[in-house]
Design an enzyme around this catalytic site. Structure first.
Site, PDB file in Angstrom:
ATOM      1  N   ARG A   1       0.942  -1.230   0.146  1.00 41.45           N
ATOM      2  CA  ARG A   1      -0.014   0.024   0.029  1.00 41.45           C
ATOM      3  C   ARG A   1       0.837   1.318   0.006  1.00 41.45           C
ATOM      4  O   ARG A   1       0.425   2.207  -0.432  1.00 41.45           O
ATOM      5  CB  ARG A   1      -0.969  -0.242   1.196  1.00 41.45           C
ATOM      6  CG  ARG A   1      -1.923  -1.109   1.104  1.00 41.45           C
ATOM      7  CD  ARG A   1      -2.606  -1.361   2.526  1.00 41.45           C
ATOM      8  NE  ARG A   1      -3.881  -2.177   2.565  1.00 41.45           N
ATOM      9  CZ  ARG A   1      -3.928  -3.520   2.055  1.00 41.45           C
ATOM     10  NH1 ARG A   1      -2.816  -3.990   2.002  1.00 41.45           N
ATOM     11  NH2 ARG A   1      -5.224  -4.201   2.127  1.00 41.45           N
TER      12      ARG A   1
ATOM     13  N   GLN B   1      -8.630  -6.836   0.326  1.00 39.64           N
ATOM     14  CA  GLN B   1      -8.175  -6.620  -1.190  1.00 39.64           C
ATOM     15  C   GLN B   1      -9.587  -6.058  -1.753  1.00 39.64           C
ATOM     16  O   GLN B   1      -9.285  -5.232  -2.795  1.00 39.64           O
ATOM     17  CB  GLN B   1      -7.852  -8.056  -1.731  1.00 39.64           C
ATOM     18  CG  GLN B   1      -6.199  -8.532  -1.129  1.00 39.64           C
ATOM     19  CD  GLN B   1      -5.629  -9.683  -1.679  1.00 39.64           C
ATOM     20  OE1 GLN B   1      -6.266 -10.248  -2.140  1.00 39.64           O
ATOM     21  NE2 GLN B   1      -4.565  -9.876  -1.158  1.00 39.64           N
TER      22      GLN B   1
ATOM     23  N   ASP C   1      -4.532 -15.299   7.686  1.00 40.72           N
ATOM     24  CA  ASP C   1      -3.281 -15.608   7.038  1.00 40.72           C
ATOM     25  C   ASP C   1      -2.549 -16.735   8.022  1.00 40.72           C
ATOM     26  O   ASP C   1      -1.448 -17.365   7.623  1.00 40.72           O
ATOM     27  CB  ASP C   1      -2.468 -14.856   6.486  1.00 40.72           C
ATOM     28  CG  ASP C   1      -2.907 -13.993   5.289  1.00 40.72           C
ATOM     29  OD1 ASP C   1      -3.747 -14.463   4.504  1.00 40.72           O
ATOM     30  OD2 ASP C   1      -2.525 -12.864   5.146  1.00 40.72           O
TER      31      ASP C   1
ATOM     32  N   ARG D   1      -5.650 -23.857   0.796  1.00 41.81           N
ATOM     33  CA  ARG D   1      -4.608 -24.040   2.581  1.00 41.81           C
ATOM     34  C   ARG D   1      -5.350 -25.000   3.281  1.00 41.81           C
ATOM     35  O   ARG D   1      -4.593 -25.623   4.221  1.00 41.81           O
ATOM     36  CB  ARG D   1      -4.548 -22.645   3.011  1.00 41.81           C
ATOM     37  CG  ARG D   1      -3.505 -21.762   2.259  1.00 41.81           C
ATOM     38  CD  ARG D   1      -3.167 -20.597   3.039  1.00 41.81           C
ATOM     39  NE  ARG D   1      -2.147 -19.751   2.259  1.00 41.81           N
ATOM     40  CZ  ARG D   1      -1.818 -18.757   2.485  1.00 41.81           C
ATOM     41  NH1 ARG D   1      -2.616 -17.616   3.224  1.00 41.81           N
ATOM     42  NH2 ARG D   1      -0.809 -18.035   1.774  1.00 41.81           N
TER      43      ARG D   1
HETATM   44  C1  S3P Z   1      -4.164  -8.857   2.082  1.00 41.12           C
HETATM   45  C2  S3P Z   1      -5.647  -9.194   2.503  1.00 41.12           C
HETATM   46  C3  S3P Z   1      -5.968 -10.678   2.690  1.00 41.12           C
HETATM   47  C4  S3P Z   1      -4.806 -11.574   3.285  1.00 41.12           C
HETATM   48  C5  S3P Z   1      -3.592 -11.341   2.130  1.00 41.12           C
HETATM   49  C6  S3P Z   1      -3.402  -9.934   2.301  1.00 41.12           C
HETATM   50  C7  S3P Z   1      -3.958  -7.417   1.915  1.00 41.12           C
HETATM   51  O1  S3P Z   1      -6.699 -11.396   1.666  1.00 41.12           O
HETATM   52  O2  S3P Z   1      -5.089 -13.005   3.330  1.00 41.12           O
HETATM   53  O3  S3P Z   1      -2.726 -12.164   2.456  1.00 41.12           O
HETATM   54  O4  S3P Z   1      -2.971  -7.017   1.824  1.00 41.12           O
HETATM   55  O5  S3P Z   1      -5.003  -6.544   1.687  1.00 41.12           O
HETATM   56  P1  S3P Z   1      -8.196 -10.985   1.419  1.00 41.12           P
HETATM   57  O6  S3P Z   1      -8.451  -9.716   0.944  1.00 41.12           O
HETATM   58  O7  S3P Z   1      -8.365 -12.000  -0.087  1.00 41.12           O
HETATM   59  O8  S3P Z   1      -8.923 -11.740   2.537  1.00 41.12           O
END
Ligand code: S3P
Length: 434
Positions: A27, A169, A315, A346
């Site tokens: 970010r 995300q 995670d 996973r």
């Molecule tokens: C992340 C959001 C999570 C996480 C990923 C990193 C991020 O994914 O599992 O390792 O940096 O926004 P999701 O938004 O698909 O849950």
């Protein structure tokens, strides 16, 4: 193929730091690229995933440099990106492809995004759907659900969007696209996912409004350049935390770790299992809570894990499952279907590989059922190309009898390239890292 071999460890002791937070590093580079002027990022995570983001920003005409571990980004404002001459490659990184798609949806040019075989299997419909609603033209395999994605952006309009899954995300892709709209773009989630985008937008001076599960961003405001210090990654610290709990006679101090409550589910899970974890020196850095952790060997017991705790530890479920194999009693993990669409499936990966060590572990449609306390013996296991599976297997290998060989260990470089060295520094038996 890289192989990491670990062995039964007698104790882990010492003070360490973990690398910078992966989510925050991505970010930081993206927002700095959209700022008007030069931003400085300290403790950036120099891992494959985040370097992929830096490489994509360079292809979009942004100067990203580093010296002595400090990253400098020459931001060119909201209209400053230029059409890339070639395909943008996100590698293994879901955060790169999904967040960048949000930014590219706002550009008056066309870009094509792809990734490695794992990323090209992961669902993109969750971001292409709202971005199309905002007005972007997006093509991809399976009607825009799979990368490669071709995005012809520009002329976006704000939307109010209810996400189907709690995903930072997805939320971030929509909020970043919202920067290129007139007015307020709104996202409502079913449960609160990590909020690093919201916190960082605020640090970069962008108008943002958070009300429980609802987030709104006001478009048309270029981020102001910033000087950021990325906290250590709690998701990386989680592997050392579990190692400290399951290896006898251990005491590890992990300094400078991000403790954002949307990420700290693993501390709650391990504590409820009986882990001796102390948080000290709590402080704040650019809106992100940070602190130090002290972890000691612990007698663990099985627990039930589900609901919003899973979102806050999304995670860390593989390493929590590894810990559960050494806990007394049964651990049940539910509400974790999202794990099936991560870098690997996973649920299947961790169950299949832990079984090779002798663990009793059953796959559920949305999680795992683990009967702890079985004797574990070292084995040859497979990372399945997934960094968090490789790391979880390396940790459990420290407490298994004999040697554990993790095949396909090159994927550690995705999030935690120095892990074998840190383990060895703590006194863990790292037999070979080839
Ligand atoms: C992340 C959001 C999570 C996480 C990923 C990193 C991020 O994914 O599992 O390792 O940096 O926004 P999701 O938004 O698909 O849950």
């Amino acid at each position: 193929m890289a192989v990491l071999t670990v062995g039964t460890s007698k104790q882990l002791r010492g003070q360490v730091t973990v690398p910078g937070d992966k989510s925050i590093s991505h970010r930081a580079v993206m927002l700095a690229a959209l700022a008007e002027g030069s931003s400085r990022i300290e403790n950036f995570l120099f891992s494959d995933d985040c370097l992929q983001t830096a490489a994509c920003m360079r292809k979009l005409g942004i100067n990203v440099e580093w010296e002595d571990g400090v990253v400098w980004v020459e931001g060119r404002g909201l209209d400053g990106l230029s059409e890339p001459e070639d395909i943008l490659d996100a590698g293994n990184s879901g955060t790169t492809i999904r967040l960048l798609s949000g930014i590219l949806a706002g550009q008056n040019f066309t870009s094509v995004l792809t990734g490695d075989a794992s990323l090209r299997r992961r669902p993109m419909g969750r971001i292409t759907k709202p971005l199309k609603l905002m007005g972007a033209d997006i093509m991809g395999r399976q009607s825009g659900n799979l990368a490669p994605l071709a995005i012809a952006g520009g002329n976006l309009k704000p939307i109010a969007y209810q996400t189907e899954v709690a995903s930072a995300q997805v939320k971030s892709a929509v909020l970043l696209a919202g920067l290129f709209c007139d007015g307020w773009t709104e996202v409502v989630e079913p449960a609160k996912s990590r909020d690093h985008t919201e916190i960082m937008l605020q640090a970069f001076g962008v108008p943002i409004d958070v009300d429980g599960l609802k987030v709104r961003v006001k478009g048309g405001h270029a981020p102001s350049p910033c000087s950021l210090v990325v906290p250590g990654d709690l998701s990386s610290a989680a592997f050392l935390m579990v190692a400290g709990c399951i290896v006898p006679d251990s005491r590890i101090e992990i300094h400078n770790v991000g403790l954002n409550p949307t990420r700290s589910g693993i501390i709650d899970i391990l504590t409820s299992m009986g882990a001796k974890i102390t948080v000290t020196n709590r402080r704040e850095s650019m809106g992100e809570p940070v602190g130090d952790l002290i972890v000691e060997s612990s007698e663990l017991s099985g627990v039930a894990i589900g609901g919003e705790l899973v979102v806050r530890a999304i995670d860390e479920i593989p390493v929590a499952a590894a810990a559960a194999c050494l806990a007394e009693g049964v651990t049940v993990i539910r509400d974790a279907e999202e794990l099936k669409v991560k870098e690997s499936n996973r649920i299947a990966a961790i169950a299949g590989e832990l079984r090779k060590l002798g663990a009793e572990i059953e796959e559920l449609p949305d999680g795992l059922r683990i009967t702890g306390g079985k004797a574990l013996a070292g084995a040859v296991v497979d990372s399945r190309g997934d960094h968090r599976i490789a790391l979880a297997l390396a940790v459990i290998g420290l407490a298994a009898e004999g040697q554990t060989r993790i095949m396909g260990a090159e994927c550690l470089a995705v999030s935690y390239p120095g892990f074998p060295q840190t383990l060895a520094q703590l006194g863990g038996v790292v037999i070979a890292s080839e």
